[in-house]
Design an enzyme around this catalytic site. Structure first.
Site, PDB file in Angstrom:
ATOM      1  N   ALA A  37      -1.526  -3.416  -4.462  1.00  0.00           N
ATOM      2  CA  ALA A  37      -0.789  -4.428  -3.700  1.00  0.00           C
ATOM      3  C   ALA A  37       0.394  -4.957  -4.505  1.00  0.00           C
ATOM      4  O   ALA A  37       1.130  -5.807  -4.015  1.00  0.00           O
ATOM      5  CB  ALA A  37      -1.708  -5.577  -3.311  1.00  0.00           C
ATOM      6  N   HIS A  38       0.547  -4.461  -5.746  1.00  0.00           N
ATOM      7  CA  HIS A  38       1.649  -4.889  -6.614  1.00  0.00           C
ATOM      8  C   HIS A  38       2.380  -3.657  -7.113  1.00  0.00           C
ATOM      9  O   HIS A  38       1.790  -2.810  -7.772  1.00  0.00           O
ATOM     10  CB  HIS A  38       1.135  -5.672  -7.836  1.00  0.00           C
ATOM     11  N   GLN A  39       3.651  -3.545  -6.788  1.00  0.00           N
ATOM     12  CA  GLN A  39       4.465  -2.436  -7.282  1.00  0.00           C
ATOM     13  C   GLN A  39       5.633  -3.014  -8.074  1.00  0.00           C
ATOM     14  O   GLN A  39       6.244  -3.990  -7.642  1.00  0.00           O
ATOM     15  CB  GLN A  39       4.982  -1.584  -6.117  1.00  0.00           C
TER      16      GLN A  39
END
Length: 776
Positions: free
Chosen positions: A705-707
């Site tokens: 969910a974090h890029q």
């Protein structure tokens, strides 16, 4: 009675055997033969099962008895495959479905399992028995052939996601009562119909009628959302033109006799592409300083009252690529926001400051003085204050209470998570939008500053095509002069141009690189060094504790976290243990599938199954090759950190009182903690953690969910894309302000960090605008 006795009918009984005209009414690009194969596949994953010996509950009996085809899932899935699925290997689905419709294609993909002892000996996939089809799908999931594993993953993900998120005309899903799910938050009441939303939206750009009395203004804000005065819909061009001019943005429309000119040409001080935690901050700061700002947002605006809080429709409307984005090998499922407010609109509220060991690394090892400066420290304070970040809670939800209890029982460290929501914000639906605005997303803070300043506007539904830039006389490099964007008008795409003194790109780590490349930038670092914070999960079934009234999807999504494996070798790298938001669709695609009966049993326990996850600070990295093609390679050390996390999570769940625990490994193994001996439990924990390779693609699904990091900040143009001010090395007056600029993976939820960096970048932009004003 075994599984086969409980499952009704052979595959043929669940699939039409009539002429191809049976599917003529399905308006899809899939052929009727492909649709027959797809129906057979869907009914293999979710068959009709006789559960009369299990319960007398009508809702449960209906859930078990309903196959995917009975619920029209194949038709819905056909639309998804034909119209919404964007993946470099999406062609595989079409080819496989066509092959499975013939005996020779079935033999090629399924081998001898497709043979029978009776004439005609060779059979197509839809004609095989249900038991045989299930065994074939399982063999694909464990195959050494990459494309067969990929095919299984894609079909499982799509079938289960569509089945458990589809709703009827009343907004209901037939499984919800059986699995203990309420659907949208019961406290959330939609106060306006779709028709009133539509009609009101078309006039929402008439914002500056001074004759509106206060009561009428409040009604409009309640109906259209707090940003309504700044949201402009280009489907009403004349009203849009008027409003743009009222806020001081010069605009020209296309002359009637010059059809090849841009539909609109808008002038401003700064154009910001993206309205999330990066772009929203820059837009708000610049507008409050008196500069004219235009924000372009690819997604749409959904006011509080216009939300559905339905998982399927929300993923389609508010998530990037309809929530169906994965890496090219489908090893990692990627979730990112695509709506006004970006990820801050649908994230899980965690608001954690940049850890000291990270700022030390970025300052010392990466030589970025910004992160050791007072400016960055002040920026952290400013953004936390603006989001009203606090760490207290009045009541803790199901998952977090279990994580906290398990850690306390084992003596593991456990901490409150700071959130941009008040202490009484007990809501598990914030991943689908915040129903009351109490979660202080960008839409409730920085974009509100933009609107209240009267110095800018937000254009939703507008996709940036390229950044304009050219070489000015006497300059060593090009200068950014604006953006070309597209929007849909009367069934076709129209092109518009924004002319600006400064251009800020904040499309997120997955989209910023592609925009820069389309714009002609050649820096080889663009798209490289993509970090994903890979996540693996463990689950525990709690039939009774912690309290019969609590359900897995209710309560604050994140209030507790453990750092027990966050810094295992004192390197600053490890895994953070937290809790997820899983509604039925996401829950179903993560849980292992070993049979139709098994997945329905797992789903029946949905509301009492707790999940915790390990989020790794990854050294491994990938590339953004195109909008639909993303590669990623996990390092061995990252895998070991996630395995340590799995081991701790299984112990936490067991210590918290779980009756049964397990992981998401494809074999679907679990252990009854209450009945197992100490040795049996220890062996299970070892096998499910260190004994399960994560990088192979044969083990647990990985989520992200974090890029971040795909256009990283640095002190040398040869190794980075932007300097410490956020300006690109290649083009002057072009700034980046999103997670793509992170020098390395962060290791915690990135919202506070990206806002702080964007705040610092905004100060640099202000200085540049002041210099340009003086020079002019």
């Amino acid at each position: 009675m075994d599984d086969r006795d409980m499952e009704l009918g052979s595959g043929a009984a669940l699939v039409h055997d009539d002429d191809d005209d049976d599917y003529a009414n399905v308006s899809l690009s899939l052929s009727s033969r492909q649709m027959k194969s797809l129906t057979a596949v869907c009914d293999t994953f979710l068959p009709s099962i006789d559960a009369s010996h299990l319960t007398s509950d009508e809702s449960v009996l209906k859930f078990y008895a309903t196959s995917a085809s009975m619920a029209q899932t194949p038709q819905r899935l056909g639309e998804v495959i034909s119209q919404r699925l964007k993946h470099p290997k999406a062609w595989l689905l079409g080819v496989a479905l066509w092959a499975l419709s013939s005996w020779y294609g079935t033999f090629l993909l399924c081998g001898t399992a497709s043979l029978t002892s009776a004439f005609p000996y060779f059979q197509s996939f839809p004609m095989l028995s249900l038991h045989t089809r299930q065994q074939i799908l399982l063999s694909w999931s464990r195959s050494y052939f990459f494309l067969l594993r990929l095919l299984f993953k894609a079909l499982k993900l799509l079938t289960l996601l569509v089945f458990f998120t589809q709703v009827d005309e009343k907004g209901l899903n037939l499984s919800w009562n059986a699995i203990g799910y309420t659907g949208p938050d019961p406290d959330f009441k939609t106060q306006i119909s779709s028709s009133s939303i539509s009609s009101s939206s078309s006039s929402s750009s008439s914002h500056h009628d001074d004759q509106l009395d206060e009561e009428e203004e409040k009604k409009k804000e309640e109906l259209l959302g707090p940003l309504y005065r700044g949201i402009l819909h280009l489907n009403n061009p004349q009203s849009c033109l008027t409003t743009l001019r009222l806020v001081g943005l010069p605009v020209q429309s296309r002359p009637v006799n010059k059809p090849h000119r841009p539909f609109l040409t808008i002038q401003c001080d700064a154009v910001v592409v993206g309205s999330g935690s990066g772009g929203g901050v820059v837009a708000g700061v610049l507008a409050m300083a008196g500069y004219k700002v235009l924000v372009l947002e690819k997604g749409h605006y959904y006011a509080r009252k216009n939300l559905t809080l339905l998982e399927g429709p929300t993923m389609e409307k508010m998530y990037l690529s309809n929530g169906l984005m994965t890496t090219e090998d489908m090893q990692v499922l990627l979730l990112a926001g695509s709506t006004v407010g970006g990820g801050s609109t649908i994230n899980w509220s965690a608001s954690i400051r940049t850890p000291q060991h990270v700022t030390d690394e970025w300052c010392n090892r990466c030589d970025l003085e910004l992160f050791g400066s007072e400016i960055f420290s002040e920026a952290l304070d400013v953004v936390c204050e603006r989001m009203q970040v606090q760490s207290d809670f009045i009541e803790e939800g199901f998952n977090n209470a279990i994580l906290r209890k398990g850690c306390q029982e084992l003596g593991y460290p456990v901490h409150n998570i700071p959130r941009n929501a008040p202490s009484d914000h007990y809501c598990g639906w914030c991943c689908l939008g915040c129903k009351d605005g109490r979660k202080k997303s960008t839409s409730e803070t920085w974009l509100m500053d933009l609107v209240k300043s009267g110095n800018g506007a937000i254009l939703p539904g507008c996709e940036a095509v390229k950044v304009l830039h050219h070489r000015k006389k006497g300059r060593a490099r090009n200068t950014a002069t604006g953006v070309v964007f597209e929007f849909e008008h009367k069934g076709k795409k129209e092109m518009c141009v924004v002319e600006s003194k400064v251009t800020v790109v904040a499309c997120g780590a997955l989209r910023t690189p592609t925009l820069l490349r389309r714009s002609g930038l050649k820096n080889p670092n663009i798209g490289k060094y993509l970090h994903l914070h890979p996540v693996v999960m463990a689950w525990g079934y709690f039939p009774e504790t912690p309290g019969p009234g609590k359900k897995s999807y209710e309560g604050g999504i994140m209030t507790a976290m453990s750092t027990v494996v966050a810094d295992v070798d004192k390197s600053g790298y490890g895994a953070m243990i937290q809790t997820p938001a899983l509604h039925p669709g996401m829950f179903s695609i993560l849980m292992p599938w070993v049979s139709g009966k098994d997945i329905k049993e797992r789903m029946r326990r949905f509301s009492r199954t707790a999940h915790v996850f390990a989020l790794g600070r990854d050294r491994g990295w990938g590339r953004v090759k195109s909008e639909s093609c993303i590669s990623y390679e996990m390092e061995k050390g990252d895998e070991e950190n996630l395995q340590r996390g799995l081991e701790k999570m299984l112990r936490i769940l067991a210590s918290a009182g779980a009756e049964e625990v397990g992981t998401h490994h494809g074999e679907g193994r679990s252990i009854n903690v209450k009945k197992a001996s100490y040795r049996e439990f220890e062996r299970f924990v070892k096998e499910e953690s260190s004994g399960r390779p994560i990088r192979s693609g044969l083990s647990s699904p990985v989520c992200s969910a974090h890029q971040m990091g795909s256009c990283r900040m640095g002190v040398e143009a040869e190794k980075s894309v932007v300097d410490q001010t956020g300006e690109t090395w290649e083009v002057e007056s072009l700034f980046l302000a999103d997670t793509s600029v992170f020098p390395t993976a962060l290791g915690v939820n990135p919202m506070v960090t990206v806002q702080a960096i964007a705040y610092c970048t905004a100060q640099s932009v202000l200085q540049l605008l002041k210099r340009k004003k003086i020079n002019n």
